[in-house]
Write a protein that holds these residues in place. Structure first.
Motif: not given
Lengths: 244, 94, 327
Positions: B23, B25-27, B33, B36-37, B39-42, B44-45
């Protein structure tokens, strides 16, 4: 109206802390946290709304959730002092969140089996949210406590700055003798276990507080709450009776 | 210290019965972490019920210059497909 | 939210005519280009610049709206605005990640934003002065953004197109929440209605300018169109936006602040008055009223956050070392 007062106390805790977290949005240390902190803030504001709405229903005077939030001054707000503490730095923000969530998680667990239907509903949802807040804030406390020299110093400063407000978490307040809500004092062992578990990994220790601070439940706040409310309520109060 | 916070690829399973799908990427500095990132970014809906994170550096990709030799030889092996075989209709579904 | 038409793209490229022709054939066949594919240097550079500008716009765009999160006049509005500003951060994050597939890191792009080398949408260099600005930004600025972004979902570069699909899906609530705010104000007290009209007066022209210079003055636009990084011209999109927005203003009894605005039966769209391009270029070049404050706020967040990022990296290093020692 002990239940009304107790629900209002809980609602104020959630709104004030949610408001504080929302102040970070757009200013976080990394973009991922610009998303994580609003997620937590939205959980808290959502719970506050349900609780204000319930308080208004219990009161039966036709007030709305917004009247509750926007038309009471600092002497009428009943939130814990911990919740209103300014963000300061990321270490204090995460520790404040951990302290609060580590209390609310077992609290809602206990409330989920209580005799009040609305409270049971709130608790069922909030217990999962608080579990995540403990995890997110807790992991940060561990990383900052056991990170660099600077982060460890800031984390210790945060404990120094905030721990004296944690005693108030366990005061019964208006909930004294209210059957629908759990005893707050009884939550203490669970709270201490969570904090000790995280502090152990964060190379922190729970300090002995000589002079604990309390008074939020009686409307005796620090000075910063007045500024928070002045800001939050400014538009609403400038246009009495308007719809938004 | 002046390192950059590493990049992770995020895979989400929309619901049980489906595969995890890439879906974005994150840093994040470490795998805890990163989860968690993600989860928090991708999510939310309500986008999913399971997350994988993989360090971007751990992915080995095929070379687009070898796409011809990798993927074209398969095109003529039509006997791998069921429609290659003639079965009279009377036999029924097979 | 979105950036204006790309400013200052440089599509020059040095590859052989055969290579460029073969690349163009792929584009013309509507094939998507993926990160490791061979691509003209100009294509890559244009994309890095455009996606970077777009990402920066999302991030800087959090500031003017974030300015009202703490003052939102109802708890419902507060939650919606917080969720919206959070979305903008997410969109910046997706876009930075899309640009990172082209070999440029998020930290590099951030440095370019902070030292002024990289541009972002100039609309965010205007201040948000009243609560009505939050409604009008959602309605007009996000409305203009949607016009711009929907065609980008079909952009030839795969990671950008995929990021835009996610962005567009999430943004569908942004314009609606903005219009609902403005509508509520327009139907509220006389002070509220005046507040809505005042916000519309201030944001209309900057919104129109978001589509970038007129086609005749738009540099490098042709190359971007040929490469299908851009699908419609600035003027086409601007026209679509105006035609969609005018009836929405009429519906709630607000007046578009353009005395020359008239329906043109022949073209089936509105004609608008002259745009103040001097103002546009002044703001693009970094002389907007809030330009200094915006970068200062981003710089502060970045600098203040440095110790947190360093601590996370240091802790990760310790974790790795402990794990190795345990094995």
């Amino acid at each position: 109206m002990a239940l009304f007062d107790a629900v209002l106390e809980l609602a104020d805790d959630h709104l004030v802390l949610g408001h504080r977290l929302s102040e970070w949005c757009g200013h976080a240390p990394m973009l991922e946290e610009d998303l994580a902190m609003p997620n937590m803030a939205l959980d808290l504001i959502g719970t506050a709304r349900t609780l204000y709405d319930y308080a208004a229903t219990l009161e039966g005077q036709g007030r709305t959730e917004d009247d509750m939030a926007y038309l009471r001054g600092e002497r009428e707000y009943r939130n814990l002092l911990l919740c209103e503490r300014p963000n300061e730095d990321f270490a204090q923000t995460m520790l404040r969140q951990l302290y609060f969530a580590a209390f609310m998680h077992p609290y809602w667990q206990a409330a989920a089996g209580g005799g009040d239907e609305v409270i049971r509903g709130v608790a069922g949802k909030a217990v999962k949210e608080m579990a995540y807040h403990i995890r997110h804030a807790g992991e940060w406390v561990i990383r900052l406590g056991d990170g660099t020299e600077e982060s460890a110093r800031r984390m210790k400063d945060a404990v120094e700055a905030l721990h004296l407000y944690t005693g108030e978490l366990f005061e019964e307040g208006a909930a004294e003798g209210v059957d629908a809500l759990p005893s707050r004092a009884a939550i203490k062992p669970a709270w201490e276990a969570t904090i000790d578990h995280i502090f152990g990994q964060a190379l922190l220790s729970r300090p002995v507080v000589q002079y604990p601070q309390t008074g939020g439940r009686r409307g005796l706040h620090g000075e910063s709450l007045g500024h928070l409310l002045a800001e939050m309520q400014s538009v609403y109060r400038a246009h009495p009776g308007a719809t938004w | 210290m002046s390192g950059e916070v590493p990049l992770w690829e995020v895979f989400i399973r929309p619901r049980n019965g489906l595969s995890h799908k890439h879906v974005g990427s994150i840093h994040a500095a470490d795998e805890v972490m990163a989860l968690q990132a993600a989860r928090d970014v991708y999510t939310r809906r309500g986008e999913g019920n399971s997350i994988w994170v993989v360090p971007s550096a751990a992915i080995t990709a095929s070379d687009p210059d070898q796409a011809g030799e990798n993927f074209e030889p398969t095109a003529e092996k039509i006997y791998r497909h069921p429609t290659f075989y003639d079965i009279p209709d009377e036999v029924g579904h097979m | 939210m979105y950036s204006q038409g790309l400013i200052g793209a440089d599509g020059r490229t040095t590859e052989s005519p055969e290579f460029l022709e073969a690349f163009q054939r792929r584009i013309d066949a509507e094939e998507k280009i993926e990160p490791n594919d061979a691509m003209p240097e100009g294509y890559r550079r244009t994309l890095v610049r455009q996606i970077g500008q777009h990402a920066h716009s999302e991030i800087v765009g959090m500031l003017p709206e974030g300015n009202w999160i703490t003052r939102a006049p109802s708890l419902r509005r507060k939650a919606a605005l917080l969720a919206k500003v959070q979305d903008e951060g997410g969109h910046g994050l997706y876009l930075y990640a899309a640009a990172e597939t082209l070999g440029v890191s998020r930290d590099q792009m951030t440095e370019e934003l902070l030292d002024g080398r990289a541009k972002y949408s100039s609309i965010f260099n205007y201040p948000t002065l009243t609560w009505a600005d939050i409604g009008v930004i959602g309605w007009l600025v996000d409305g203009a953004a949607i016009m711009n972004q929907i065609p980008l979902c079909r952009c030839s570069y795969g990671p950008y197109a995929r990021a835009m699909i996610r962005v567009c899906k999430e943004e569908s609530f942004h314009q609606r929440q903005g219009y609902e705010i403005v509508m509520t104000l327009a139907r509220g007290t006389p002070e509220q209605k005046a507040m809505a009209q005042d916000a519309l007066n201030r944001w209309w022209w900057p919104s129109i300018m978001m589509f970038g210079p007129h086609d005749a003055d738009s540099q490098h636009s042709d190359q971007s169109m040929a490469w299908k990084i851009k699908r419609f011209s600035n003027d086409e999109l601007r026209q679509k936006f105006i035609d969609a927005t005018v009836p929405q203003a009429e519906f709630i009894g607000l007046t578009i602040p353009d005395p020359d605005l008239t329906w043109n039966e022949a073209k089936g769209g509105y004609d608008h008055g002259p745009i103040d391009w001097d103002e546009f270029w002044r703001v693009v070049k970094g002389h907007g009223p809030m330009a200094k404050d915006r970068i200062k706020a981003r710089r502060k967040a970045w600098d203040d956050g440095a110790w947190v990022r360093e601590a996370a990296l240091a802790h990760a290093e310790k974790r790795r070392a402990r794990k190795m020692a345990a094995e």
